[in-house]
Write a protein that holds these residues in place. Sequence first.
Motif, PDB file in Angstrom:
ATOM      1  N   ARG A 720     -25.072  32.162  21.449  1.00 30.82           N
ATOM      2  CA  ARG A 720     -26.262  32.769  20.834  1.00 30.82           C
ATOM      3  C   ARG A 720     -26.961  33.694  21.845  1.00 30.82           C
ATOM      4  N   ALA A 721     -27.052  33.229  23.095  1.00 30.78           N
ATOM      5  CA  ALA A 721     -27.641  34.065  24.145  1.00 30.78           C
ATOM      6  C   ALA A 721     -26.813  35.327  24.357  1.00 30.78           C
ATOM      7  N   LEU A 722     -25.510  35.205  24.234  1.00 26.13           N
ATOM      8  CA  LEU A 722     -24.628  36.366  24.376  1.00 26.13           C
ATOM      9  C   LEU A 722     -24.850  37.353  23.233  1.00 26.13           C
ATOM     10  N   SER A 723     -25.028  36.847  22.029  1.00 24.26           N
ATOM     11  CA  SER A 723     -25.183  37.727  20.868  1.00 24.26           C
ATOM     12  C   SER A 723     -26.493  38.500  20.899  1.00 24.26           C
ATOM     13  N   ARG A 724     -27.531  37.961  21.521  1.00 26.09           N
ATOM     14  CA  ARG A 724     -28.804  38.685  21.595  1.00 26.09           C
ATOM     15  C   ARG A 724     -28.955  39.464  22.901  1.00 26.09           C
ATOM     16  N   GLY A 725     -27.896  39.499  23.725  1.00 27.98           N
ATOM     17  CA  GLY A 725     -27.917  40.324  24.928  1.00 27.98           C
ATOM     18  C   GLY A 725     -28.533  39.683  26.147  1.00 27.98           C
ATOM     19  N   HIS A 726     -28.843  38.382  26.081  1.00 26.84           N
ATOM     20  CA  HIS A 726     -29.438  37.719  27.243  1.00 26.84           C
ATOM     21  C   HIS A 726     -28.422  37.575  28.366  1.00 26.84           C
ATOM     22  N   ILE A 727     -27.200  37.192  28.034  1.00 26.22           N
ATOM     23  CA  ILE A 727     -26.141  37.066  29.036  1.00 26.22           C
ATOM     24  C   ILE A 727     -25.042  38.069  28.716  1.00 26.22           C
ATOM     25  N   GLN A 728     -24.182  38.301  29.695  1.00 22.27           N
ATOM     26  CA  GLN A 728     -23.145  39.321  29.546  1.00 22.27           C
ATOM     27  C   GLN A 728     -21.744  38.736  29.371  1.00 22.27           C
ATOM     28  N   GLY A 729     -21.599  37.431  29.466  1.00 19.94           N
ATOM     29  CA  GLY A 729     -20.286  36.838  29.287  1.00 19.94           C
ATOM     30  C   GLY A 729     -20.332  35.323  29.342  1.00 19.94           C
ATOM     31  N   ILE A 730     -19.309  34.676  28.767  1.00 23.64           N
ATOM     32  CA  ILE A 730     -19.174  33.214  28.796  1.00 23.64           C
ATOM     33  C   ILE A 730     -17.863  32.883  29.494  1.00 23.64           C
ATOM     34  N   TRP A 731     -17.926  32.018  30.493  1.00 22.44           N
ATOM     35  CA  TRP A 731     -16.770  31.714  31.334  1.00 22.44           C
ATOM     36  C   TRP A 731     -16.316  30.274  31.141  1.00 22.44           C
ATOM     37  N   ASP A 732     -15.032  30.084  31.287  1.00 28.04           N
ATOM     38  CA  ASP A 732     -14.456  28.750  31.389  1.00 28.04           C
ATOM     39  C   ASP A 732     -14.680  28.244  32.814  1.00 28.04           C
TER      40      ASP A 732
END
Length: 755
Positions: A720-732
């Motif tokens: 959700r944070a990624l979709s609103r532009g708060h973060i730039q990526g999700i990592w394993d």
Amino acid sequence: MDTDKKLQLLGERLRYIQDIFGNRTNEHIELLKTKLDEFLKREPTLAFPDKVRELASLEDLFTFQENRLERELTPMDKVRIVRHPQRICLKDILENVYDNYTEIGGQDEYSIDPSMLIARAYITRRMRGRVQHQPVMVIGQEKGHGQEFRNGGSVKPWGNAKALHYMKVAETENIPIHTYVFTPGSYPIEDYPGAAQQIAKNLYEMASLKVPVIAVFSEGGSGGAEAIGLADKRLMLSHGYYSVISPEGAAAIESGIRQGQRAPVEFIENAARNLKITAEDNKRMGYIDRIVPEPPLGARPEHYDFFKLLRQEVISATDEVVLKVRGIKLFRAWALRRRKRMQTTRTDAESLYVRWGLSANAREDLLVRRYKRFGNMSRKAFLDPRPTWKRAHSSAYEMLWSVYSFFKYDMFRKHSKKVRRTVEEVGAEVSYVWDRVLTPVNKLRNVLSKPKALPPEKEQQLTQLSYWEEENGSQSGAWKYVSPKAREDRAISCPNAATHGCLDLWAPDLYGDFAGVCSYCGHHFRMEYHWYLYNVFDANSIYEFNEEIESQNPLDYEGFAQKLEQAKKKTGLKSACKTFEARIDGTQLIVAMLTADFRGGSVGAAEGEKFYRAAERARKKHFPFLAYVHGTAGIRIQEGVNGVIQMPRCTMAIRRYIDAGGLYLVLYDTNSYAGPVASFLGCSPYQFSIRSANIGFAGPGVIKETTGMDIPPDYHKAYRALSRGHIQGIWDRREVRGNLQQALLTMGGRNLYYR
């Protein structure tokens, strides 16, 4: 004024007093009520002259008793004063402090956010027969007098964005900014741009505003106050409060009540005292510069003398900021110092004319002074048990690095870059000409020469499918650090089992080979921060610094010292922040790690100081700077403003580091909420998250209590944070080392040591 109107006003004054003191029994209030009731009973039978005389006597009694009640006010009484509908609001200030104004960015309910009011205002002064009009940008939360559409001064994210926009307009126009803080806190929603993200952006931009900023605090609630509160001068109304959390919120946490229940009154009163929220407390701790005296029991719209005083205070504060960075200022600066030394009421502020526009050099000096000002705050709110010689050694080390950095990067590299760019440009021109000359020769050579056979290894790479090569043990599951939970002989159920059909996992597999990652759906279970220390950074490359800095109980908050000692004993840490130098595949970097094991990773004065020094160290050494958030519950409430001041303070350190050409990376894990996310973490241009992490401004319980909204279970999830532009990526988690290595080589940072 006729007698009926005076009686009505006396009735309103009595109700106001009763509202402030709540349900407490007070003999002075009882006396006022009795006298007013007696007069109302006898009033029809009194002759007009007797009625006027007794009414004047009753008014004098009210004034006398209000002065006596003023001395009995508790911190919680002052909270009730600033929340009362009769409290002055920003529109009252615009009408009575400034000579003219135009509301911009919307008006009343016809605004993108009615709780944030913006106005272009003027202060007019007459000097030697000439009229001087001095423009200012006035920005502040507007509560109104019980206007529901104002939302009680709780600003939504787009309201703070509107404030920032007009701050930048003021910077373009080179006029001062006057901000007025009238908010219990920001509206805790994550709709774009998100409460936390927008406050962080406001702080980041305000850190480098090149115009004077004067802030006046009436009700300063945590992050909502900081969104417009970063200023060169901070004034506070004598009945105002400035706090990390509301007394009710602190009492609810301390008493351990369930969601939806209200803490007992005595808990709330104790919390208000323990938090040290009053103007006197904040002045003593150094977080405001001056207290603006109010009439007894607080300023209300009919107190015109107060508005005259407030006008003198804001003019004087603006003059002081400007004269500190101006060139020709000898006699006027002396007059301001004399006025300050004599503790006058500044009624003569308008007799001293200072032009408020700044030159280019003065603007740069303003930023330097602002940075030093906030850097020196909260220095007495943590423990540093190092002996004097060790502190001197540390200071000398920092100074030597500053000198070395200046000569190597600011002088030698700066000029070498110019030479190298010139050589590159000349080389490109020569290369182009040389290629044009040799083109016919190369064509003839290609026609006459035979094609060369490729080596077998090269031919295999080009014609066959690639295959996975396990270059190190970590990819085969042989981690350098394995969680102690891997020694437990039990089955673990994935929280997504109902929706994804995940089977139970054996603990040794889950916390060992799988690194806490569900092999069916990819859900990331919580891991110890040690896992990252040993599996992300190069072996034996970690060097911790400033580990002696220790959290303490600066407010003597009741019962907190014992909790702090328990946390230190349990974790072996002195604070929730670890700062160290390390390497990733040979690349050196500075790391600040917020550990959830110590008081939930909450940030107080010690954590803020360590983070601030880490950013400074990264700037001087030209190293990349990584903030790894193992978890943070926000600002530590038991440290009050000592904690919340770390929001602007650390954000300014980050702004200075990024402006110097550094690379600032943030990596979130587990749960990250509130103040740190809304300031020095959320201002990074490169923010990433471990999968299954939660990121936001406020938890579900706070959102429910504040807004009445029931949020979905995935409201704070990383995607959700990624979709609103708060973060730039999700990592394993298993790919963090490789992803960080790639980021260090490809992202930002024009002045890093290896560039």
